[in-house]
Design an enzyme around this catalytic site. Sequence first.
Site, mmCIF file in Angstrom:
data_model
loop_
_atom_site.group_PDB
_atom_site.id
_atom_site.type_symbol
_atom_site.label_atom_id
_atom_site.label_comp_id
_atom_site.label_asym_id
_atom_site.label_seq_id
_atom_site.Cartn_x
_atom_site.Cartn_y
_atom_site.Cartn_z
ATOM 1 C CB THR A 49 -7.023 2.686 -4.538
ATOM 2 O OG1 THR A 49 -6.104 1.518 -4.224
ATOM 3 C CG2 THR A 49 -8.487 2.543 -3.607
ATOM 4 C CG HIS A 51 -11.244 0.541 0.302
ATOM 5 N ND1 HIS A 51 -10.718 1.498 -0.278
ATOM 6 C CD2 HIS A 51 -10.419 0.346 1.495
ATOM 7 C CE1 HIS A 51 -9.537 1.964 0.321
ATOM 8 N NE2 HIS A 51 -9.363 1.224 1.391
ATOM 9 C CE1 TYR A 105 -6.591 5.068 -1.397
ATOM 10 C CE2 TYR A 105 -4.804 4.715 -0.083
ATOM 11 C CZ TYR A 105 -5.900 4.455 -0.354
ATOM 12 O OH TYR A 105 -6.897 3.572 0.338
ATOM 13 C CB SER A 152 -1.155 -0.069 1.034
ATOM 14 O OG SER A 152 -1.386 1.304 1.522
ATOM 15 C CE LYS A 203 -8.005 -3.151 -3.593
ATOM 16 N NZ LYS A 203 -8.390 -1.993 -2.666
HETATM 17 C C1 GLV Z 1 -7.204 2.276 3.963
HETATM 18 O O1 GLV Z 1 -7.093 2.191 2.869
HETATM 19 C C2 GLV Z 1 -8.081 1.372 4.747
HETATM 20 O O2 GLV Z 1 -8.891 1.171 4.323
HETATM 21 O O3 GLV Z 1 -7.978 1.586 6.214
#
Ligand code: GLV
Length: 372
Positions: free
Chosen positions: A144, A265, A118, A95, A241
């Site tokens: 994302t 998510h 991001y 990430s 995503k």
């Molecule tokens: C971060 O992307 C989360 O979902 O906490």
Amino acid sequence: MAKRRLPSGVFDYIDGGAEDERTLAANQAAFAAVGFRPRVLRGIAKIDVESTILGQSLAFPLILAPTGFTRIADPEGELAVARAAARAGLPYTLSTLGTRSIEEVRSVSDGRLWFQVYAWRDRRLVQEMIDRAAAARYEALVLTADTAVLGRRERDVRRGFSLPPAIGPRTILDGAVHPGWTWSFLRNEPIRFANVVGRGVGDGTTPVTLADYINTQFDPALSWDDVSWLRSVWNGAIVLKGVQTVDDAVLAADAGVDAIALSNHGGRQLDGAPAALSLVAPVADALGGAPEIICDGGVRRGSDIAKAVAAGATAAMAGRAYLYGLGAAGERGVDRVLDWFRADLARAMSLLGVGTVADLDRSLLDIPDANR
Ligand code: GLV
């Protein structure tokens, strides 16, 4: 086990979802709602769970999802997960909000690595991370797209949960009843957003709620132009995503991405968004083969992987599942979870009368009408 071992604030950050957690529940309910139509007497003596994604092989069709702040579950954090993924022969997605850097993760893994991005408001920072990922031989970028602002995760809101956890009367109490976690949290180097340390965008030195961080640092106006921009600065594969409709899947195909991850998510963003599994068959029908489809959300067993692939996905993706393992027993816990997934998948395929991943198809599923 993770629930017992982790302070409740930490466990809830991992385990929780947005608002009423309906989408969180829907992800798993969608798997429960799809049944199997097993075939018998097919003479299948050998099961081969190996598959491919983005033109390369993987030991079985599972991708490890990007999860922010992984060191909160175990001090080794992303390093432990990347090592376990490499041992299992699976791609691991680091990430942007990782607590180990792009380079640190590469230094412990010769396996397949993907990097999640991001859109920081400061695109130069994004570009810099992309260049670092390329230099460290990451093969794919995972953009994302479902996080214009952070979803309201009310377990965290109620607690005022920050990253890293701030020391206050409640966290001290929570920490005191989870001494194993607290001891390793205090003994190890502080948790940071390792990819942006020193870049002036806040790196976790000062505890911050994730909502404040994301809502100030990330660009909510992300658009399809940004996908084209990514294409112009990155030579590898692009995975989009957070796709949650057939319409956007078609636009993603038009934009030329290599794979889409159908994902809400993990139910952490828009409560009420559809379960990923329910989108797989309609999206697969609309796309007709490309880009590849990844099904993310609610994946807890190898039989779930079989369902996602039989419905039309190339692979499933899981985040919480390995975080529970990491929180329960560190790196060995992740190994264990990945072993279970693999063994579960092989067993399910055997009982379905299917010898190879390529033979998993929709005739083996009993899909509710709404999700056809
Ligand atoms: C971060 O992307 C989360 O979902 O906490």
